[in-house]
Structures are given as structure tokens and as C-alpha cells.
Design a protein around this motif. Structure first.
Motif, PDB file in Angstrom:
ATOM      1  N   ALA A  92      -8.714   1.388  -8.080  1.00 49.36           N
ATOM      2  CA  ALA A  92      -8.533   2.130  -6.841  1.00 49.36           C
ATOM      3  C   ALA A  92      -8.173   1.177  -5.706  1.00 49.36           C
ATOM      4  CB  ALA A  92      -9.814   2.888  -6.491  1.00 49.36           C
ATOM      5  N   LEU A  93      -7.471   1.718  -4.704  1.00 52.98           N
ATOM      6  CA  LEU A  93      -7.031   0.897  -3.580  1.00 52.98           C
ATOM      7  C   LEU A  93      -8.216   0.240  -2.880  1.00 52.98           C
ATOM      8  CD1 LEU A  93      -4.627  -0.020  -1.873  1.00 52.98           C
ATOM      9  CD2 LEU A  93      -4.917   2.044  -0.486  1.00 52.98           C
ATOM     10  N   ARG A  94      -9.327   0.971  -2.739  1.00 50.28           N
ATOM     11  CA  ARG A  94     -10.505   0.408  -2.081  1.00 50.28           C
ATOM     12  C   ARG A  94     -11.007  -0.821  -2.835  1.00 50.28           C
ATOM     13  NH1 ARG A  94     -15.387   4.400  -0.762  1.00 50.28           N
ATOM     14  NH2 ARG A  94     -13.723   5.216   0.580  1.00 50.28           N
ATOM     15  N   ALA A  95     -10.976  -0.749  -4.158  1.00 50.01           N
ATOM     16  CA  ALA A  95     -11.432  -1.886  -4.964  1.00 50.01           C
ATOM     17  C   ALA A  95     -10.512  -3.089  -4.785  1.00 50.01           C
ATOM     18  CB  ALA A  95     -11.495  -1.491  -6.435  1.00 50.01           C
ATOM     19  N   GLU A  96      -9.199  -2.831  -4.623  1.00 51.11           N
ATOM     20  CA  GLU A  96      -8.259  -3.935  -4.416  1.00 51.11           C
ATOM     21  C   GLU A  96      -8.506  -4.600  -3.060  1.00 51.11           C
ATOM     22  OE1 GLU A  96      -4.340  -3.973  -5.814  1.00 51.11           O
ATOM     23  OE2 GLU A  96      -4.430  -1.986  -6.709  1.00 51.11           O
ATOM     24  N   PHE A  97      -8.736  -3.816  -2.020  1.00 48.29           N
ATOM     25  CA  PHE A  97      -9.032  -4.395  -0.712  1.00 48.29           C
ATOM     26  C   PHE A  97     -10.364  -5.141  -0.735  1.00 48.29           C
ATOM     27  CE2 PHE A  97      -5.917  -1.443   1.350  1.00 48.29           C
ATOM     28  CZ  PHE A  97      -5.207  -2.431   2.028  1.00 48.29           C
ATOM     29  N   ALA A  98     -11.276  -4.689  -1.594  1.00 48.97           N
ATOM     30  CA  ALA A  98     -12.579  -5.349  -1.668  1.00 48.97           C
ATOM     31  C   ALA A  98     -12.464  -6.787  -2.155  1.00 48.97           C
ATOM     32  CB  ALA A  98     -13.504  -4.564  -2.600  1.00 48.97           C
ATOM     33  N   ARG A  99     -11.349  -7.132  -2.820  1.00 43.49           N
ATOM     34  CA  ARG A  99     -11.159  -8.512  -3.246  1.00 43.49           C
ATOM     35  C   ARG A  99     -11.132  -9.467  -2.065  1.00 43.49           C
ATOM     36  NH1 ARG A  99     -12.816 -10.433  -7.208  1.00 43.49           N
ATOM     37  NH2 ARG A  99     -11.350 -12.167  -7.057  1.00 43.49           N
ATOM     38  N   LEU A 100     -10.786  -8.946  -0.877  1.00 46.39           N
ATOM     39  CA  LEU A 100     -10.751  -9.798   0.312  1.00 46.39           C
ATOM     40  C   LEU A 100     -12.141 -10.249   0.748  1.00 46.39           C
ATOM     41  CD1 LEU A 100      -7.973  -8.171   2.523  1.00 46.39           C
ATOM     42  CD2 LEU A 100      -7.938 -10.414   1.422  1.00 46.39           C
ATOM     43  N   ARG A 101     -13.168  -9.675   0.143  1.00 44.55           N
ATOM     44  CA  ARG A 101     -14.518 -10.153   0.432  1.00 44.55           C
ATOM     45  C   ARG A 101     -14.881 -11.373  -0.411  1.00 44.55           C
ATOM     46  NH1 ARG A 101     -15.976  -4.434   0.517  1.00 44.55           N
ATOM     47  NH2 ARG A 101     -16.974  -4.638  -1.524  1.00 44.55           N
ATOM     48  N   SER A 102     -13.978 -11.741  -1.310  1.00 51.85           N
ATOM     49  CA  SER A 102     -14.228 -12.901  -2.167  1.00 51.85           C
ATOM     50  C   SER A 102     -13.990 -14.194  -1.398  1.00 51.85           C
ATOM     51  CB  SER A 102     -13.306 -12.864  -3.389  1.00 51.85           C
ATOM     52  OG  SER A 102     -13.309 -14.118  -4.053  1.00 51.85           O
ATOM     53  N   VAL A 135       0.835  -1.212   0.000  1.00 47.53           N
ATOM     54  CA  VAL A 135       0.000   0.000   0.000  1.00 47.53           C
ATOM     55  C   VAL A 135       0.863   1.253   0.000  1.00 47.53           C
ATOM     56  CG1 VAL A 135      -1.620   1.353   1.376  1.00 47.53           C
ATOM     57  CG2 VAL A 135      -1.990  -1.094   1.069  1.00 47.53           C
ATOM     58  N   LEU A 136       1.892   1.274   0.840  1.00 48.63           N
ATOM     59  CA  LEU A 136       2.718   2.477   0.982  1.00 48.63           C
ATOM     60  C   LEU A 136       3.536   2.789  -0.268  1.00 48.63           C
ATOM     61  CD1 LEU A 136       4.021   2.078   4.657  1.00 48.63           C
ATOM     62  CD2 LEU A 136       2.203   3.579   3.813  1.00 48.63           C
ATOM     63  N   THR A 137       3.802   1.778  -1.078  1.00 44.17           N
ATOM     64  CA  THR A 137       4.669   1.989  -2.243  1.00 44.17           C
ATOM     65  C   THR A 137       3.928   1.852  -3.569  1.00 44.17           C
ATOM     66  OG1 THR A 137       5.331  -0.351  -2.227  1.00 44.17           O
ATOM     67  CG2 THR A 137       6.710   1.182  -0.995  1.00 44.17           C
ATOM     68  N   ARG A 138       2.609   1.788  -3.547  1.00 44.81           N
ATOM     69  CA  ARG A 138       1.873   1.499  -4.784  1.00 44.81           C
ATOM     70  C   ARG A 138       1.960   2.628  -5.801  1.00 44.81           C
ATOM     71  NH1 ARG A 138      -3.806   2.791  -5.497  1.00 44.81           N
ATOM     72  NH2 ARG A 138      -4.129   0.674  -6.259  1.00 44.81           N
ATOM     73  N   ASP A 139       2.280   3.835  -5.376  1.00 41.87           N
ATOM     74  CA  ASP A 139       2.375   4.957  -6.313  1.00 41.87           C
ATOM     75  C   ASP A 139       3.784   5.155  -6.859  1.00 41.87           C
ATOM     76  OD1 ASP A 139      -0.327   5.600  -6.109  1.00 41.87           O
ATOM     77  OD2 ASP A 139       0.004   6.831  -4.325  1.00 41.87           O
ATOM     78  N   ARG A 140       4.708   4.255  -6.487  1.00 43.01           N
ATOM     79  CA  ARG A 140       6.057   4.296  -7.028  1.00 43.01           C
ATOM     80  C   ARG A 140       6.208   3.214  -8.083  1.00 43.01           C
ATOM     81  NH1 ARG A 140      10.389   6.274  -4.408  1.00 43.01           N
ATOM     82  NH2 ARG A 140      11.543   4.370  -4.874  1.00 43.01           N
ATOM     83  N   PRO A 141       7.078   3.404  -9.085  1.00 45.33           N
ATOM     84  CA  PRO A 141       7.296   2.360 -10.086  1.00 45.33           C
ATOM     85  C   PRO A 141       7.799   1.073  -9.445  1.00 45.33           C
ATOM     86  CG  PRO A 141       8.253   4.445 -10.800  1.00 45.33           C
ATOM     87  CD  PRO A 141       7.828   4.633  -9.376  1.00 45.33           C
ATOM     88  N   GLY A 142       7.446  -0.073 -10.027  1.00 45.94           N
ATOM     89  CA  GLY A 142       7.808  -1.362  -9.460  1.00 45.94           C
ATOM     90  C   GLY A 142       9.296  -1.551  -9.277  1.00 45.94           C
ATOM     91  N   ARG A 143      10.117  -1.130 -10.263  1.00 51.63           N
ATOM     92  CA  ARG A 143      11.559  -1.324 -10.148  1.00 51.63           C
ATOM     93  C   ARG A 143      12.128  -0.536  -8.982  1.00 51.63           C
ATOM     94  NH1 ARG A 143      15.881   0.278 -14.833  1.00 51.63           N
ATOM     95  NH2 ARG A 143      15.525   2.344 -13.964  1.00 51.63           N
ATOM     96  N   GLY A 144      11.646   0.676  -8.773  1.00 51.64           N
ATOM     97  CA  GLY A 144      12.112   1.480  -7.651  1.00 51.64           C
ATOM     98  C   GLY A 144      11.771   0.843  -6.319  1.00 51.64           C
ATOM     99  N   ASN A 145      10.572   0.264  -6.216  1.00 53.18           N
ATOM    100  CA  ASN A 145      10.176  -0.433  -4.992  1.00 53.18           C
ATOM    101  C   ASN A 145      11.091  -1.613  -4.712  1.00 53.18           C
ATOM    102  OD1 ASN A 145       8.001   1.243  -4.500  1.00 53.18           O
ATOM    103  ND2 ASN A 145       6.552  -0.043  -5.614  1.00 53.18           N
ATOM    104  N   LEU A 146      11.341  -2.409  -5.740  1.00 57.84           N
ATOM    105  CA  LEU A 146      12.175  -3.594  -5.560  1.00 57.84           C
ATOM    106  C   LEU A 146      13.583  -3.205  -5.106  1.00 57.84           C
ATOM    107  CD1 LEU A 146      11.036  -5.567  -8.732  1.00 57.84           C
ATOM    108  CD2 LEU A 146      10.540  -6.170  -6.366  1.00 57.84           C
ATOM    109  N   LEU A 147      14.143  -2.164  -5.707  1.00 56.50           N
ATOM    110  CA  LEU A 147      15.478  -1.721  -5.327  1.00 56.50           C
ATOM    111  C   LEU A 147      15.490  -1.209  -3.892  1.00 56.50           C
ATOM    112  CD1 LEU A 147      18.382  -1.210  -6.239  1.00 56.50           C
ATOM    113  CD2 LEU A 147      17.664   1.064  -7.017  1.00 56.50           C
ATOM    114  N   LEU A 148      14.466  -0.438  -3.523  1.00 54.54           N
ATOM    115  CA  LEU A 148      14.370   0.072  -2.157  1.00 54.54           C
ATOM    116  C   LEU A 148      14.329  -1.062  -1.145  1.00 54.54           C
ATOM    117  CD1 LEU A 148      13.811   2.421  -0.126  1.00 54.54           C
ATOM    118  CD2 LEU A 148      11.380   2.092  -0.611  1.00 54.54           C
TER     119      LEU A 148
END
Length: 398
Positions: A192-202, A60-73
Motif C-alpha cells: 500500500a502507498l502508506r507502507a511505501e511512505f513509511a519507509r521514510l521513517r527508516s 504517486v500520481l502514476t502508480r496505478d498505471r503500467p510502467g511502460r505507459g508512465n515512461l512514454l507519457l
């Protein structure tokens, strides 16, 4: 499979080595830092709990950063935590570095699982997951024994430094081998982030997460306490312990590689065949542990079955969480590490019973039995039949 996938597996190898090598370093850490053995042993489940909690948080905290930058961090943060841990002079500081390392590991694996799935066609997620998890299985074959040997020769701090060093080529590979995306490109088409968390209702997603956690709990609960089975039940010398762990790791590599070829298109047969064999396998090891030849054969077979079944179920998590591209890997990571944290704790409670050192093996069989009893009524969910255009009509969770 694309080269960047293997670069991600290299980082997973370094992180897996760190997670598993503590089983051979805990006595030295306890002696060096002046804490009871049980206190030092808390580093292992503490790390797994940090992984389970940290995966969704980091995603959640890194979702607005590019994937490669997250992995390196995450990989550099993991290396830094081990460098600080290597010079720690008190147990609280070392424990804190393990928490930081667990968060970095969780974040990396969550992003890596999602990244790996995006590097291959949509129907090859299982193959991609197999390559990624091969880093973990190779850690049990090579990294853990090497870490234990290094700890024996040069002390536990040297093993921590070695893990930090292993992260550096992985970081270089991430920078040079993965494509860079701008934040806008990386976020294109993302819900949206809310929609992603809503998957946990599945119910379907929750079921496969629970099944993955149960099988992984059986695996880690039994694996954690294999050493006393080898030395006390089988009567083998201590030098046989790393050999048996390597054998389990070799089986896990074979299992995850083979299952990766079926996890996408035919996960049902993997569960239908591997599940019952694993259910019988753990009790069989408990009953035959006093026979070294049988122990060696069963350890390899159970490593293969455990990781074949576990990786297939985690692949199902990725498919069922397809509507949550940022958090799908986090959900899979949380399922894996909830099992890794709970399994050893449950297994430890059996050691003081009449079952003795083989108690964790019976507990492993019990956990697999629970998983299969849940999977049987909903085998259509486990096999993914409802996701293939309704061509087949297996049972489903409503």
C-alpha cells in the motif's frame, strides 16, 4: 544487461542534455528575452528543484498505471515542453516549460530507476543503475557540447528543438522494447502507498539519501562554476571550456561504469577509497587551478570520483527503499536533485568572498567532508552489511 535498459538510457541522455546544456545557453537566453543574466540563470536551479519535488509526486500520481505507459507519457511530455519552450517569447513562459520538463524528467527517472532495478537480478541493481546513469554522463560528454555548439551557430531555440527531437527515438524504443503489463499485473504484490511512505521513517534510508544529496551537491556546485576557473584562474581561452566539460564528463562515465561493478556487492570500499580522494581532490583543484596540466588531470579524476561515489550512494538508496517499489526510484531521484539544486546555490555564495572563482571548489570539499563525517560512524549502513543476513557487524543506524 538487457536491451530495454539501454533504451531507457537513451531517454536519460536526452533529458541530461537538456539539464546541463543551459550552462552554455543562459547568456543568449537572457539577451533574447530581455532579462538579467541572474534571472536567466534561475532556470538551472529551478529545474533541479522541480525534479526533487516532482519525483515523489509523479510516482504517486502514476502508480496505478503500467510502467511502460508512465515512461512514454513522461518522455512525450518532456518533448512537448521543449517544443513550447523553443517558441517562447517571454521568460515566464520559458520558465514554466522548464518546470513542466522538470516534472516530466523527475517522473521518468523515478519510474526508470525502479523499472531498471526490476529488469535485472536483485543483486545487480548497481550495474543497472550504472547503465541508466551512463545516459547522464554521455550527455556531459556529447550532448552538452553539441547543444552549446548548436546554440552558438543557430541560436538557443535550435538546441531546445534538438532535445525535443532526441526524445522521439527514445519514445519508440520504450514502446517497442519494454514489455507491457496490465495495471493488475503491474500492481501485483505491491504494498500500500502508506507502507511505501513509511519507509521514510527508516534512519538507514534517510542517511544514504542525505549522503547522496551531499556528494551530488559538491559535484554540481563545482561543475556549474568550472568555466570561470578555466578562463580566469588557468588563463585558458573560452574554447577550452567545452573541452574541460567534456573531460569531466569522460571521467564521470569512467567512474560510474567502474563503480557499477562494485556498488552491489562491495559498496563499502568504493566509499572508503573514493570519499577521501574526493575530499582531497576538490581543494587540490582549487590550489592547482593556475596550472593547466594539473587542472586537466584533476578535472578528469574528479569527474570519475564524483560519479563513482554518487552513483554508489544512490544505489544504496534503492536497496534501503526496497520495501517501496513504487517510490524507491522517486527517493533516489529526490536525493540526486536536492543536491543538484542546493549545491550551485551554496557554491555561488563563495564567489563574492576572498576565495573568488575557486570558492565553489572549496565548498565542494566542505560538502564531501560533511558527508564523510556522517558516513564514518555508520559505515555498516553505507556498506550494506546489515542487509546481508547479519554475516558482518558494521555499525548501524538504530
Amino acid at each position: 544487461m538487457p536491451l530495454p535498459l539501454y533504451l531507457l538510457a537513451l531517454a536519460v541522455f536526452a533529458m541530461g542534455t537538456s539539464e546541463f546544456m543551459l550552462s552554455g545557453l543562459v547568456p543568449d537566453i537572457a539577451s533574447d528575452l530581455g532579462v538579467p543574466l541572474g534571472t536567466a540563470g534561475a532556470l538551472t536551479p529551478g529545474f533541479a528543484i522541480g525534479m526533487a519535488v516532482g519525483a515523489p509526486l509523479a510516482a504517486v500520481l502514476t502508480r496505478d498505471r503500467p510502467g511502460r505507459g508512465n515512461l512514454l507519457l513522461f518522455v512525450l511530455g518532456f518533448a512537448a515542453a521543449h517544443a513550447v519552450g523553443a517558441v517562447a517569447t517571454s521568460f515566464p513562459v520559458l520558465f514554466a516549460t522548464r518546470v513542466v520538463a522538470a516534472l516530466a524528467n523527475a517522473g521518468f527517472l523515478a519510474v526508470a530507476l525502479t523499472t531498471a532495478a526490476g529488469l535485472v537480478p536483485r543483486d545487480r541493481k548497481g550495474r543497472a543503475l550504472a547503465v541508466l546513469l551512463s545516459g547522464t554522463t554521455l550527455a556531459t560528454i556529447a550532448g552538452v557540447p553539441a547543444g552549446a555548439l548548436l546554440g552558438t551557430l543557430l541560436g538557443w531555440r535550435a538546441a531546445f528543438w534538438a532535445v525535443a527531437a532526441l526524445c522521439l527515438p527514445a519514445a519508440v524504443g520504450i514502446v517497442t522494447g519494454l514489455p507491457a503489463l496490465s495495471p493488475r499485473e503491474d500492481a501485483a504484490g505491491r504494498p500500500a502507498l502508506r507502507a511505501e511512505f513509511a519507509r521514510l521513517r527508516s534512519p538507514r534510508l534517510l542517511l544514504v539519501m542525505l549522503l547522496g544529496a551531499l556528494v551530488n551537491a559538491a559535484t554540481f556546485g563545482s561543475f556549474t562554476f568550472l568555466a570561470p576557473v578555466v578562463t580566469e584562474r588557468a588563463g585558458l581561452g573560452r574554447l577550452w571550456v567545452p573541452a574541460v566539460l567534456v573531460l569531466f564528463g569522460a571521467g564521470s562515465l569512467a567512474g560510474v561504469t567502474l563503480a557499477g561493478r562494485f556498488a552491489d556487492r562491495r559498496p563499502g570500499p568504493v566509499v572508503a577509497v573514493g570519499g577521501p580522494l574526493l575530499l582531497v581532490g576538490w581543494p587540490a583543484l582549487a590550489l592547482l587551478a593556475e596550472r593547466p596540466a594539473a587542472l586537466l588531470v584533476l578535472v578528469f579524476a574528479l569527474g570519475a570520483l564524483s560519479f563513482a561515489l554518487g552513483s554508489t550512494l544512490i544505489t544504496r538508496v534503492l536497496y534501503e527503499a526496497a520495501g517501496a517499489p513504487t517510490l524507491a526510484g522517486a527517493y533516489a531521484t529526490a536525493a540526486l536533485n536536492t543536491g543538484a539544486a542546493v549545491g550551485p546555490l551554496l557554491a555561488a555564495t563563495t564567489l563574492g568572498t576572498g576565495l573568488g572563482t575557486v570558492g565553489p571548489l572549496w565548498a565542494g570539499g566542505g560538502l564531501v567532508a560533511v558527508a564523510l563525517s556522517l558516513a564514518l560512524p555508520f559505515r555498516g549502513v553505507v556498506s550494506g552489511e546489515q542487509r546481508r543476513g547479519g554475516r558482518r557487524t558494521g555499525a548501524a543506524v538504530r
